[in-house]
Design an enzyme around this catalytic site. Structure first.
Site, PDB file in Angstrom:
ATOM      1  N   CYS A 156     -57.319  20.417  -1.482  1.00 44.56           N
ATOM      2  CA  CYS A 156     -56.763  19.923  -2.738  1.00 44.56           C
ATOM      3  C   CYS A 156     -57.490  18.686  -3.250  1.00 44.56           C
ATOM      4  CB  CYS A 156     -55.277  19.597  -2.558  1.00 44.56           C
ATOM      5  SG  CYS A 156     -55.012  18.332  -1.299  1.00 44.56           S
TER       6      CYS A 156
ATOM      7  N   CYS B 194     -51.061  19.769   3.934  1.00 48.79           N
ATOM      8  CA  CYS B 194     -50.844  18.385   3.493  1.00 48.79           C
ATOM      9  C   CYS B 194     -50.551  17.485   4.695  1.00 48.79           C
ATOM     10  CB  CYS B 194     -49.690  18.318   2.519  1.00 48.79           C
ATOM     11  SG  CYS B 194     -49.807  19.529   1.192  1.00 48.79           S
TER      12      CYS B 194
END
Ligand code: FES
Length: 140
Positions: free
Chosen positions: A33, A102
């Protein structure tokens, strides 16, 4: 979708910021990301006395980093090296599968900061320990 613990740590993140004169600092990026995480550690006698994080990451990155700082606070550096993103996710009562990457940011930033500390102090890193780099984040 998110557990109450995730929401709590997202809304009220613990240990946000940066430690001046830190014993070790690590910054890693997430190739998936493009988000970035920095951890700074204050270490005395191989014990983590303080830890703070700063991130350009999503809510899951904030929540996992907040929990990760709580999990390593007061631990020895060797214990902190063992922390995995899976353990952080479990402590938060789970994360959605698509957000597991994440949580890697927190684990890798802590490992990078610990590696910085080991190198600065001339301490030998455990055998097999790989210092994380942002390129390592291609896989979940
Ligand atoms: Fe980038 Fe979560 S989407 S850290």
């Amino acid at each position: 979708m998110y557990s109450e613990k995730v929401m709590d740590h997202f809304m009220n993140p613990r240990n946000v910021g940066e430690i001046e004169n830190a014993s070790g600092v690590g910054t890693v990026g997430n190739a998936k990301c493009g988000d970035i995480m920095q951890m700074s550690l204050l270490i005395e006698d191989d014990i983590i006395k303080d830890v703070k994080f700063k991130t350009f990451g999503c809510g899951a990155a904030i929540a996992t980093s907040s929990m990760a700082t709580e999990l390593i606070m007061g631990k020895t550096v060797d214990e902190a090296l063992q922390l995995t993103n899976r353990a952080v996710a479990d402590a938060l009562d789970g994360l959605p599968a698509q957000k597991m990457h994440c949580s890697l940011l927190a684990e890798e930033a802590i490992k990078s900061a610990l590696a910085d500390y080991y190198q600065k102090t001339g301490k030998q890193l455990p055998e097999g320990f790989v210092i994380p780099h942002s390129e390592d984040h291609m896989e979940e």
